[in-house]
Structure formats: structure tokens, C-alpha cells
Design an enzyme around this catalytic site. Structure first.
Site, PDB file in Angstrom:
ATOM      1  N   ARG A  67       4.218  51.453  22.619  1.00 31.77           N
ATOM      2  CA  ARG A  67       5.265  52.444  22.322  1.00 31.77           C
ATOM      3  C   ARG A  67       5.804  52.333  20.906  1.00 31.77           C
ATOM      4  NH1 ARG A  67       8.769  53.891  27.622  1.00 31.77           N
ATOM      5  NH2 ARG A  67       6.996  54.435  28.922  1.00 31.77           N
ATOM      6  N   GLU A 104       9.259  39.690  31.414  1.00 31.67           N
ATOM      7  CA  GLU A 104       9.939  39.645  32.713  1.00 31.67           C
ATOM      8  C   GLU A 104       8.931  39.603  33.850  1.00 31.67           C
ATOM      9  OE1 GLU A 104      13.864  42.017  33.506  1.00 31.67           O
ATOM     10  OE2 GLU A 104      12.658  43.078  32.013  1.00 31.67           O
TER      11      GLU A 104
END
Length: 134
Positions: A67, A104
Site C-alpha cells: 500500500r 500482529e
């Protein structure tokens, strides 16, 4: 002016709880990318922030796979800077430098071409921290 731009950008970011895994709040920027006025406002806000906080002391914008590739080149263009790419392992030709890190929900390896930057150059890394909050 910044207020209306910020509102425009905020209206185009959707939240999806527990995606891609439980406990993660995913921020979807697809509607932002779909709307040229919102995307332009996002780039303008980021550029204004960097000008205020860093002045003319940035040498390059680095777009982080993937991104960061969407925002990095446009932001670099707005600031009159070059853009370098930081990619997932094995995606860049030639000699590279790599780093591994923990997310995460997993582990990742990133690389940059060895000759992309010189020691001492000031670089702003553009990523999608909005997506997971990492």
C-alpha cells in the site's frame, strides 16, 4: 481548509473489525482510492504535514510494499522528491538489504536495493499503518 480535507478523507475510510484475524481492526482505504478528490486531499494533507514537521529536510519518500506504493509516489511527486521502493523478499532485482520483523498476525521480510539510498539521507517511509494499527 485542512478541516474539510480531513473530513473528506475520514469519510472514505471504512472499518472492518476482526479482519484479517480476530482482534484486528482493519481500515479499508478502497473508497478513498476510488474517489480522486479524497485521494488528492489525503496526499495534500500528508504533504502539508511533512513540510511542517520536516521542512526541506527529506531526501526521498520510500513506499513500503504494497500500500505504500499507492501513496508513496504521489506524495513524492507532490513534494518534488524521488520515491524508492521497499518490497517483500525476492521481488527486487540486483543486490538488496533485508530485514525481518513480526506483525500482529505473522512475520515478514522486506528488502531495498542496496544502491537505493546513501548513508545519511533522510527518508520518510510510507506504509498502511491505518490498516491494522501496527
Amino acid at each position: 481548509m485542512a478541516d474539510s480535507r480531513l473530513q473528506l478523507v475520514a469519510q472514505r475510510i471504512r472499518s472492518f473489525p476482526d479482519f484479517p484475524t480476530p482482534g484486528v481492526l482493519f481500515r479499508d482505504i478502497s473508497p478513498l482510492l476510488k474517489d480522486p478528490n479524497s485521494f488528492r486531499a489525503a496526499i495534500s494533507l500528508l504533504a502539508s504535514h511533512l513540510k511542517t514537521t520536516h521542512g526541506g529536510k527529506i531526501d526521498y519518500i520510500a513506499g513500503l510494499d504494497s500500500r505504500g506504493f499507492l501513496f508513496g509516489p504521489s506524495l513524492a511527486q507532490e513534494l518534488g522528491l524521488g520515491c524508492v521502493l521497499i518490497r517483500k523478499r525476492g521481488k527486487l532485482p540486483g543486490p538488496t538489504v533485508s530485514v525481518s520483523y513480526t506483525l500482529e498476525y505473522g512475520k515478514a521480510d522486506l528488502e531495498i536495493q542496496r544502491d537505493a539510498l546513501e548513508p545519511g539521507q533522510k527518508v520518510v517511509v510510507v506504509d498502511d499503518l491505518l490498516a491494522t494499527g501496527v
